[in-house]
Design a protein around this motif. Structure first.
Motif, mmCIF file in Angstrom:
data_model
loop_
_atom_site.group_PDB
_atom_site.id
_atom_site.type_symbol
_atom_site.label_atom_id
_atom_site.label_comp_id
_atom_site.label_asym_id
_atom_site.label_seq_id
_atom_site.Cartn_x
_atom_site.Cartn_y
_atom_site.Cartn_z
ATOM 1 N N MET A 230 0.834 -1.211 0.000
ATOM 2 C CA MET A 230 0.000 0.000 0.000
ATOM 3 C C MET A 230 0.869 1.261 0.000
ATOM 4 S SD MET A 230 -3.023 -1.260 2.570
ATOM 5 C CE MET A 230 -3.780 0.339 2.781
ATOM 6 N N VAL A 231 1.907 1.237 0.833
ATOM 7 C CA VAL A 231 2.808 2.398 0.889
ATOM 8 C C VAL A 231 3.473 2.595 -0.477
ATOM 9 C CG1 VAL A 231 4.970 3.246 1.912
ATOM 10 C CG2 VAL A 231 3.204 2.278 3.377
ATOM 11 N N GLU A 232 3.876 1.492 -1.071
ATOM 12 C CA GLU A 232 4.538 1.558 -2.377
ATOM 13 C C GLU A 232 3.616 2.133 -3.452
ATOM 14 O OE1 GLU A 232 5.592 -2.241 -4.098
ATOM 15 O OE2 GLU A 232 7.572 -1.475 -4.632
ATOM 16 N N ALA A 233 2.324 1.833 -3.327
ATOM 17 C CA ALA A 233 1.362 2.298 -4.340
ATOM 18 C C ALA A 233 1.048 3.795 -4.196
ATOM 19 C CB ALA A 233 0.074 1.479 -4.251
ATOM 20 N N ALA A 234 1.310 4.347 -3.030
ATOM 21 C CA ALA A 234 1.003 5.777 -2.809
ATOM 22 C C ALA A 234 2.025 6.660 -3.533
ATOM 23 C CB ALA A 234 1.011 6.069 -1.313
ATOM 24 N N GLY A 235 1.684 7.921 -3.713
ATOM 25 C CA GLY A 235 2.578 8.865 -4.392
ATOM 26 C C GLY A 235 3.857 9.073 -3.602
ATOM 27 N N SER A 236 4.949 9.419 -4.294
ATOM 28 C CA SER A 236 6.257 9.466 -3.625
ATOM 29 C C SER A 236 6.322 10.506 -2.508
ATOM 30 C CB SER A 236 7.366 9.708 -4.643
ATOM 31 O OG SER A 236 7.165 10.952 -5.253
ATOM 32 N N ASP A 237 5.524 11.561 -2.562
ATOM 33 C CA ASP A 237 5.579 12.547 -1.476
ATOM 34 C C ASP A 237 4.515 12.302 -0.399
ATOM 35 O OD1 ASP A 237 3.477 13.191 -3.098
ATOM 36 O OD2 ASP A 237 3.747 15.356 -2.951
ATOM 37 N N ARG A 238 3.771 11.181 -0.528
ATOM 38 C CA ARG A 238 2.717 10.879 0.455
ATOM 39 C C ARG A 238 2.943 9.570 1.194
ATOM 40 N NH1 ARG A 238 -1.252 13.865 2.309
ATOM 41 N NH2 ARG A 238 -2.757 12.194 2.058
ATOM 42 N N ARG A 239 3.920 8.820 0.759
ATOM 43 C CA ARG A 239 4.132 7.495 1.357
ATOM 44 C C ARG A 239 4.434 7.579 2.843
ATOM 45 N NH1 ARG A 239 7.980 5.427 -3.559
ATOM 46 N NH2 ARG A 239 6.324 4.637 -4.882
ATOM 47 N N TRP A 240 5.176 8.599 3.229
ATOM 48 C CA TRP A 240 5.602 8.710 4.625
ATOM 49 C C TRP A 240 4.411 8.815 5.562
ATOM 50 C CZ3 TRP A 240 4.922 13.288 7.573
ATOM 51 C CH2 TRP A 240 4.487 14.406 6.865
ATOM 52 N N LEU A 241 3.326 9.438 5.080
ATOM 53 C CA LEU A 241 2.149 9.593 5.942
ATOM 54 C C LEU A 241 1.505 8.242 6.236
ATOM 55 C CD1 LEU A 241 0.853 12.746 4.172
ATOM 56 C CD2 LEU A 241 1.186 12.599 6.642
ATOM 57 N N LEU A 242 1.429 7.428 5.195
ATOM 58 C CA LEU A 242 0.835 6.098 5.359
ATOM 59 C C LEU A 242 1.732 5.239 6.259
ATOM 60 C CD1 LEU A 242 -1.724 4.805 4.277
ATOM 61 C CD2 LEU A 242 -0.480 4.107 2.246
ATOM 62 N N ASP A 243 3.024 5.333 6.030
ATOM 63 C CA ASP A 243 3.992 4.578 6.842
ATOM 64 C C ASP A 243 3.885 5.006 8.311
ATOM 65 O OD1 ASP A 243 6.294 3.047 7.576
ATOM 66 O OD2 ASP A 243 7.502 4.854 7.417
ATOM 67 N N GLN A 244 3.736 6.310 8.497
ATOM 68 C CA GLN A 244 3.665 6.869 9.853
ATOM 69 C C GLN A 244 2.416 6.378 10.608
ATOM 70 O OE1 GLN A 244 2.508 11.042 10.101
ATOM 71 N NE2 GLN A 244 4.505 11.505 10.993
ATOM 72 N N ARG A 245 1.330 6.191 9.883
ATOM 73 C CA ARG A 245 0.072 5.792 10.544
ATOM 74 C C ARG A 245 -0.035 4.279 10.755
ATOM 75 N NH1 ARG A 245 -2.792 10.799 9.678
ATOM 76 N NH2 ARG A 245 -0.943 12.116 9.615
ATOM 77 N N ALA A 246 0.870 3.541 10.120
ATOM 78 C CA ALA A 246 0.755 2.078 10.183
ATOM 79 C C ALA A 246 0.984 1.567 11.598
ATOM 80 C CB ALA A 246 1.779 1.457 9.234
ATOM 81 N N ASP A 247 0.110 0.702 12.040
ATOM 82 C CA ASP A 247 0.285 0.009 13.320
ATOM 83 C C ASP A 247 -0.219 -1.418 13.070
ATOM 84 O OD1 ASP A 247 0.791 -0.562 15.953
ATOM 85 O OD2 ASP A 247 -1.096 0.257 16.679
ATOM 86 N N VAL A 248 0.660 -2.193 12.479
ATOM 87 C CA VAL A 248 0.252 -3.467 11.881
ATOM 88 C C VAL A 248 0.249 -4.591 12.926
ATOM 89 C CG1 VAL A 248 0.782 -5.121 10.046
ATOM 90 C CG2 VAL A 248 1.267 -2.692 9.701
ATOM 91 N N ALA A 249 -0.823 -5.349 12.926
ATOM 92 C CA ALA A 249 -0.914 -6.499 13.831
ATOM 93 C C ALA A 249 0.206 -7.487 13.506
ATOM 94 C CB ALA A 249 -2.274 -7.169 13.675
ATOM 95 N N ASP A 250 0.775 -8.095 14.535
ATOM 96 C CA ASP A 250 1.979 -8.906 14.370
ATOM 97 C C ASP A 250 1.644 -10.369 14.105
ATOM 98 O OD1 ASP A 250 4.448 -10.089 14.495
ATOM 99 O OD2 ASP A 250 5.096 -9.010 16.282
ATOM 100 N N TYR A 251 2.127 -10.851 12.988
ATOM 101 C CA TYR A 251 1.966 -12.247 12.581
ATOM 102 C C TYR A 251 2.396 -13.211 13.690
ATOM 103 C CZ TYR A 251 4.120 -16.428 10.482
ATOM 104 O OH TYR A 251 4.530 -17.697 10.229
#
Lengths: 291, 94
Positions: A230-251
């Motif tokens: 998902m982060v990769e699919a976002a625009g290059s100047d917006r990826r950091w926002l998605l990365d910053q909000r990620a709180d991914v459940a742990d496998y």
């Protein structure tokens, strides 16, 4: 805020001759601007039951249900869709919930209009499927129509996701609970289905280079891979926002603890895995990564 | 529970692969996040500096040389940083 990167930028301003006061003002403004950046916007396309809510919880709130949600009524009216702000553990994301296609020809026309109005607004569009659902014609028609209406720019923010990896044929009983992984047969079926979806996408978008991720929100399986795509699919100047909000459940939460302990205790001697960044649980329940 | 685990366990290699894939995904995501923040930050800094009446020398060039994987590249020396830079990536695409 990525402090190290910010510091490098401010140092550059100093080197260019700005006074300390000016640099401090610039820093204050940059921090304010970073807070003012619009929240990440995600479109989730798919039928009820594909697990859209559980996916959002799994990606942005460690799998716990997000209690703080707010309907974005103004935006919803503009796009004629369901728009919700989810306040996850690390900030808000705006989710456009878009119905799946193929139930009714008239409804499909309406949904396509909604897609066309939503896609230009979002950072990433995740087209979700049921595992094993081989009816791809509505999706192909939609992609052709959207490409005609929006041009091919939207395809760069498009990715495909298949939830409920554990339900892949021959069924949930085949899932290897102890290791939290699909059985060999399920893995083969997952790979076959991903190839099938890719083939159908390439029939209508031959140059598409995005990702198809099969995951399980419930089992916390392949969620980090989904988030990365998902982060990769976002625009290059917006990826950091998605990365910053990620709180991914742990496998690893769903692994047999005995197995996990063994791996963690022996990780130095195991080989390549020992060189990977491993998560360590901190006292506050957040994850920490180290090399 | 309590079962003895060895590296010859049938699921062992699969779990390792899964853990590796998970860790790789996290690391690559963080790398993308950092690169992206750099792109955003330098655009903002450029605007602010310009408003203050400063033209940051070689600013556009500087952004290009800020590396993809800059940190790793820099610690390995200037040449590695150059190879990992946005400019080098662009040149490779051409």
């Amino acid at each position: 805020m990525l402090e190290r990167v910010l510091k490098q930028g401010l140092d550059r301003l100093r080197q260019s001759g700005l006074t300390e006061t000016q640099v401090a003002d610039a820093e204050e403004e940059i921090r304010a601007r970073s807070l003012a950046e619009p929240d990440p916007r995600i479109a989730l396309i798919g039928f009820t039951g594909v697990g859209k809510s559980s996916t959002i919880n799994a990606l942005f709130n460690s799998g716990r249900p997000i209690g703080h949600v707010r309907a974005c009524t103004k935006e919803a009216a503009e796009v004629r869709g369901d728009v919700t702000e989810f306040v996850g553990a690390r900030g808000s994301v705006v989710v456009y919930d878009m119905p799946g296609l193929g139930e009714d020809i008239k409804a499909d026309e309406q949904h396509l209009t909604t897609y066309a109005s939503v896609l230009p607004r979002v950072d990433v569009a995740v087209w979700t499927f049921h595992a094993g659902d081989r009816a791809m014609t509505p999706m192909q028609h939609a992609l052709i129509t959207l490409q005609r209406q929006l041009g091919s720019d939207f395809t760069s923010k498009l990715m495909f996701a298949v939830n409920k990896a554990d339900a892949t044929a021959p069924g949930e009983s085949a899932w290897i609970e102890r290791a939290n992984i699909p059985s060999l047969e399920q893995r083969q079926n997952i790979a076959d289905f991903e190839s099938y979806v890719l083939e159908k996408i390439h029939q209508v978008l031959p140059t598409w280079k995005g990702s198809i991720v099969t995951y399980s929100a419930r089992r916390k399986y392949r969620l980090d891979q989904l988030m990365f795509s998902m982060v990769e699919a976002a625009g290059s100047d917006r990826r950091w926002l998605l990365d910053q909000r990620a709180d991914v459940a742990d496998y690893r939460d769903e692994l047999d603890p005995t197995l996990l302990n063994f791996i963690e205790q022996n990780r130095e001697s195991i080989g390549p895995v020992g060189e990977r960044p491993w998560r360590e649980r901190r006292g506050n329940g957040k994850d920490n990564y180290h090399n | 529970m309590g079962k003895t685990i060895t590296t010859t366990d049938p699921e062992f290699a699969d779990i390792l692969a899964e853990l590796t894939s998970q860790s790789d995904a996290v690391r690559k995501r963080q790398q993308l996040g950092e690169e992206s923040f750099r792109v955003w930050l330098y655009k903002e800094i450029g605007e602010i500096a310009q408003r203050l009446g400063y033209i940051v020398q070689d600013f556009a060039e500087f952004i290009k040389d800020m590396g993809f994987g800059f940190r790793e590249g820099y610690s390995n020396g200037r040449e590695e940083a150059r190879r990992n830079s946005l400019r080098a990536r662009e040149e490779r695409k051409l």
